[in-house]
Structures are given as structure tokens and as C-alpha cells.
Design a protein around this motif. Structure first.
Motif, PDB file in Angstrom:
ATOM      1  N   ILE A  59       0.847  -1.190   0.000  1.00  0.00           N
ATOM      2  CA  ILE A  59       0.000   0.000   0.000  1.00  0.00           C
ATOM      3  C   ILE A  59       0.884   1.242   0.000  1.00  0.00           C
ATOM      4  CG2 ILE A  59      -1.755   1.258   1.308  1.00  0.00           C
ATOM      5  CD1 ILE A  59      -2.517  -1.525   2.523  1.00  0.00           C
ATOM      6  N   GLY A  60       0.505   2.219  -0.812  1.00  0.00           N
ATOM      7  CA  GLY A  60       1.257   3.468  -0.853  1.00  0.00           C
ATOM      8  C   GLY A  60       0.654   4.397  -1.876  1.00  0.00           C
ATOM      9  N   GLY A  61       1.125   5.618  -1.873  1.00  0.00           N
ATOM     10  CA  GLY A  61       0.648   6.614  -2.818  1.00  0.00           C
ATOM     11  C   GLY A  61       1.165   6.356  -4.220  1.00  0.00           C
ATOM     12  N   TRP A  62       0.624   7.103  -5.165  1.00  0.00           N
ATOM     13  CA  TRP A  62       1.029   6.966  -6.551  1.00  0.00           C
ATOM     14  C   TRP A  62       2.509   7.293  -6.675  1.00  0.00           C
ATOM     15  CZ3 TRP A  62       3.091  10.009 -10.421  1.00  0.00           C
ATOM     16  CH2 TRP A  62       3.037   9.479 -11.700  1.00  0.00           C
ATOM     17  N   GLY A  63       3.242   6.414  -7.357  1.00  0.00           N
ATOM     18  CA  GLY A  63       4.664   6.640  -7.595  1.00  0.00           C
ATOM     19  C   GLY A  63       5.566   6.320  -6.420  1.00  0.00           C
ATOM     20  N   SER A  64       5.038   5.655  -5.396  1.00  0.00           N
ATOM     21  CA  SER A  64       5.849   5.377  -4.209  1.00  0.00           C
ATOM     22  C   SER A  64       6.658   4.085  -4.316  1.00  0.00           C
ATOM     23  CB  SER A  64       4.959   5.334  -2.959  1.00  0.00           C
ATOM     24  OG  SER A  64       4.012   4.292  -3.066  1.00  0.00           O
ATOM     25  N   GLY A  65       6.462   3.314  -5.401  1.00  0.00           N
ATOM     26  CA  GLY A  65       7.262   2.112  -5.603  1.00  0.00           C
ATOM     27  C   GLY A  65       6.528   0.815  -5.351  1.00  0.00           C
ATOM     28  N   LYS A  66       5.208   0.837  -5.319  1.00  0.00           N
ATOM     29  CA  LYS A  66       4.435  -0.390  -5.067  1.00  0.00           C
ATOM     30  C   LYS A  66       4.671  -1.429  -6.160  1.00  0.00           C
ATOM     31  CE  LYS A  66       0.580   1.802  -5.106  1.00  0.00           C
ATOM     32  NZ  LYS A  66       1.087   3.127  -5.391  1.00  0.00           N
ATOM     33  N   SER A  67       4.515  -1.035  -7.410  1.00  0.00           N
ATOM     34  CA  SER A  67       4.701  -1.979  -8.519  1.00  0.00           C
ATOM     35  C   SER A  67       6.140  -2.464  -8.573  1.00  0.00           C
ATOM     36  CB  SER A  67       4.325  -1.334  -9.853  1.00  0.00           C
ATOM     37  OG  SER A  67       2.957  -1.027  -9.886  1.00  0.00           O
ATOM     38  N   PHE A  68       7.071  -1.580  -8.320  1.00  0.00           N
ATOM     39  CA  PHE A  68       8.485  -1.957  -8.321  1.00  0.00           C
ATOM     40  C   PHE A  68       8.761  -2.996  -7.241  1.00  0.00           C
ATOM     41  CE2 PHE A  68      12.937  -1.445  -7.157  1.00  0.00           C
ATOM     42  CZ  PHE A  68      13.544  -1.578  -8.395  1.00  0.00           C
ATOM     43  N   THR A  69       8.264  -2.753  -6.042  1.00  0.00           N
ATOM     44  CA  THR A  69       8.459  -3.689  -4.932  1.00  0.00           C
ATOM     45  C   THR A  69       7.776  -5.020  -5.228  1.00  0.00           C
ATOM     46  OG1 THR A  69       8.608  -1.846  -3.385  1.00  0.00           O
ATOM     47  CG2 THR A  69       8.159  -4.020  -2.449  1.00  0.00           C
ATOM     48  N   TYR A  70       6.559  -4.967  -5.754  1.00  0.00           N
ATOM     49  CA  TYR A  70       5.845  -6.185  -6.140  1.00  0.00           C
ATOM     50  C   TYR A  70       6.676  -7.005  -7.128  1.00  0.00           C
ATOM     51  CZ  TYR A  70       2.632  -9.197  -8.668  1.00  0.00           C
ATOM     52  OH  TYR A  70       2.064 -10.271  -9.279  1.00  0.00           O
ATOM     53  N   ASN A  71       7.255  -6.350  -8.117  1.00  0.00           N
ATOM     54  CA  ASN A  71       8.046  -7.067  -9.117  1.00  0.00           C
ATOM     55  C   ASN A  71       9.313  -7.668  -8.523  1.00  0.00           C
ATOM     56  OD1 ASN A  71       6.363  -6.883 -11.387  1.00  0.00           O
ATOM     57  ND2 ASN A  71       6.964  -4.768 -11.699  1.00  0.00           N
ATOM     58  N   LEU A  72       9.924  -6.990  -7.558  1.00  0.00           N
ATOM     59  CA  LEU A  72      11.086  -7.574  -6.875  1.00  0.00           C
ATOM     60  C   LEU A  72      10.681  -8.831  -6.101  1.00  0.00           C
ATOM     61  CD1 LEU A  72      12.932  -4.421  -5.469  1.00  0.00           C
ATOM     62  CD2 LEU A  72      13.627  -5.852  -7.405  1.00  0.00           C
ATOM     63  N   ILE A  73       9.535  -8.782  -5.436  1.00  0.00           N
ATOM     64  CA  ILE A  73       9.035  -9.946  -4.702  1.00  0.00           C
ATOM     65  C   ILE A  73       8.746 -11.080  -5.678  1.00  0.00           C
ATOM     66  CG2 ILE A  73       7.099 -10.841  -3.339  1.00  0.00           C
ATOM     67  CD1 ILE A  73       6.948  -7.992  -2.066  1.00  0.00           C
ATOM     68  N   ARG A  74       8.075 -10.778  -6.777  1.00  0.00           N
ATOM     69  CA  ARG A  74       7.744 -11.790  -7.782  1.00  0.00           C
ATOM     70  C   ARG A  74       9.009 -12.403  -8.377  1.00  0.00           C
ATOM     71  NH1 ARG A  74       8.081 -11.394 -12.608  1.00  0.00           N
ATOM     72  NH2 ARG A  74       7.852  -9.157 -12.833  1.00  0.00           N
ATOM     73  N   GLU A  75      10.008 -11.579  -8.669  1.00  0.00           N
ATOM     74  CA  GLU A  75      11.268 -12.089  -9.213  1.00  0.00           C
ATOM     75  C   GLU A  75      11.936 -13.065  -8.244  1.00  0.00           C
ATOM     76  OE1 GLU A  75      13.612  -8.674 -10.260  1.00  0.00           O
ATOM     77  OE2 GLU A  75      12.224  -8.080 -11.846  1.00  0.00           O
ATOM     78  N   VAL A 146      11.093 -25.369 -13.374  1.00  0.00           N
ATOM     79  CA  VAL A 146      10.238 -24.545 -14.234  1.00  0.00           C
ATOM     80  C   VAL A 146       9.318 -23.749 -13.320  1.00  0.00           C
ATOM     81  CG1 VAL A 146       8.410 -24.579 -15.970  1.00  0.00           C
ATOM     82  CG2 VAL A 146      10.346 -26.135 -16.183  1.00  0.00           C
ATOM     83  N   SER A 147       9.360 -22.448 -13.427  1.00  0.00           N
ATOM     84  CA  SER A 147       8.562 -21.579 -12.570  1.00  0.00           C
ATOM     85  C   SER A 147       7.200 -21.328 -13.197  1.00  0.00           C
ATOM     86  CB  SER A 147       9.277 -20.246 -12.366  1.00  0.00           C
ATOM     87  OG  SER A 147       8.414 -19.319 -11.766  1.00  0.00           O
ATOM     88  N   VAL A 148       6.155 -21.710 -12.484  1.00  0.00           N
ATOM     89  CA  VAL A 148       4.796 -21.446 -12.951  1.00  0.00           C
ATOM     90  C   VAL A 148       4.569 -19.943 -13.044  1.00  0.00           C
ATOM     91  CG1 VAL A 148       2.343 -21.706 -12.397  1.00  0.00           C
ATOM     92  CG2 VAL A 148       3.915 -23.625 -12.073  1.00  0.00           C
ATOM     93  N   LEU A 149       5.106 -19.190 -12.098  1.00  0.00           N
ATOM     94  CA  LEU A 149       4.955 -17.733 -12.126  1.00  0.00           C
ATOM     95  C   LEU A 149       5.613 -17.137 -13.367  1.00  0.00           C
ATOM     96  CD1 LEU A 149       5.608 -16.860  -8.373  1.00  0.00           C
ATOM     97  CD2 LEU A 149       3.414 -17.071  -9.550  1.00  0.00           C
ATOM     98  N   GLN A 150       6.789 -17.653 -13.727  1.00  0.00           N
ATOM     99  CA  GLN A 150       7.469 -17.170 -14.928  1.00  0.00           C
ATOM    100  C   GLN A 150       6.684 -17.542 -16.175  1.00  0.00           C
ATOM    101  OE1 GLN A 150      10.492 -15.270 -15.053  1.00  0.00           O
ATOM    102  NE2 GLN A 150       9.634 -14.956 -17.088  1.00  0.00           N
TER     103      GLN A 150
END
Length: 166
Positions: A59-75, A146-150
Motif C-alpha cells: 500500500i502506498g501513494g502513486w509513484g511510491s514504488g508499489k509496482s516496483f516492490t511487487y516485481n522484486l518480490i515476484r522475481e 520450471v517456474s509457474v509464475l514465470q
């Protein structure tokens, strides 16, 4: 003369403006310094001994890095899934679960509609897509890393998934 003075004022004002801002990018170099925290979250939610069910919200404001953090977790989750578990001794000691369901719900996309029905739709759709893909590939592939997420990321359309089923 007045036009020249006017343009000089504009030039001076433009020189005081901030230079171009870094874009809001969901991937790339970790300029926010959250890589360790993102990997820690991914590791924690992947541990076998974690009491389920478990949900993580970013959770965070617009442009605070939510999508970036999510992608690091997913990676990191993809890295964990790609570990070869064909060695039974290693598999027994492996601290992570082999199966993780990942659902991304972008509230901004659904802000004008019914938020709760949109959330349920996203959960059910993503889970259905992941389960269908897992039925298509064999357990042997998963154990070999083989990663299902990938695969979910690589196979973005139902047409591509149907092709894989063949």
C-alpha cells in the motif's frame, strides 16, 4: 525590445525548472533500496512453516514504488521456483514451499467500478489461470525448476496457453 525581454524572462524561468524526473518504472535498477526487504518478504511467504492463509498487501501513494516492490518480490519467488529439486535429499531440506499462488490486484485499474467484485474476479481468474497451467505441465518440470509464475508471465494470452496445452 519587449519581445526580447519577454523571451529572456521565459529562458530564465525555464533554467530554474527542475530537470527531467526519473520515470515511474515497475522494473529496473533498485534506486529505492528495497531489494533486501522485498526478498525478505518473498522468503517469508515462501517458507514451508508459515501458517496459512497468508496475504501480503503493498500500500502506498502513486509513484511510491508499489509496482516496483511487487516485481522484486515476484522475481524472488520465481528464483525460488526455479531451484532444481530433483535431488531427494536436497528436496527434504528445502525450506520453501514449491507452490505459490500470486495474484496482482491493481486498485487503480478498478477504482471506478465495484472494488470488491473486481477483487474477487481478479483472484478467481488468476488462480484459475495458474491451476490450468499447472495441469498442463508435469510435476517433473516443476521439480526441475520450471517456474509457474514465470510461465504465467511469458504466456500472456489464453491463445498461447491453449497452444501449450497441445
Amino acid at each position: 525590445l519587449k519581445q526580447k525581454e519577454h523571451f529572456k524572462k521565459i529562458e530564465n524561468r525555464d533554467s530554474r525548472r527542475s530537470k527531467s524526473l526519473r520515470g515511474d518504472h515497475p522494473t529496473g535498477k533498485d534506486l529505492l533500496g528495497v531489494l533486501d526487504e522485498a526478498h525478505a518478504i518473498a522468503d517469508i511467504i515462501s517458507f514451508k512453516d508459515l501458517q496459512l492463509p497468508f496475504v501480503v498487501g503493498i500500500i502506498g501513494g502513486w509513484g511510491s514504488g508499489k509496482s516496483f516492490t511487487y516485481n522484486l518480490i515476484r522475481e524472488r519467488l520465481i528464483e525460488i521456483q526455479q531451484i532444481d529439486l530433483t535431488d531427494e535429499n536436497f528436496k527434504k531440506k528445502f525450506p520453501y514451499v514449491g507452490h505459490i499462488f500470486l495474484v496482482k490486484f491493481d486498485v487503480w485499474t478498478f477504482a471506478k467500478g465495484n472494488l470488491w467484485s473486481s477483487l474477487m474476479y481478479r483472484i478467481l481468474t488468476d488462480l484459475n489461470d495458474q491451476l490450468n497451467l499447472e495441469e498442463t505441465i508435469t510435476q517433473e518440470f516443476i521439480e526441475r525448476g520450471v517456474s509457474v509464475l514465470q510461465l504465467m508471465e511469458d504466456l500472456t494470452t489464453s491463445g498461447e496457453r491453449k497452444y501449450l496445452e497441445k
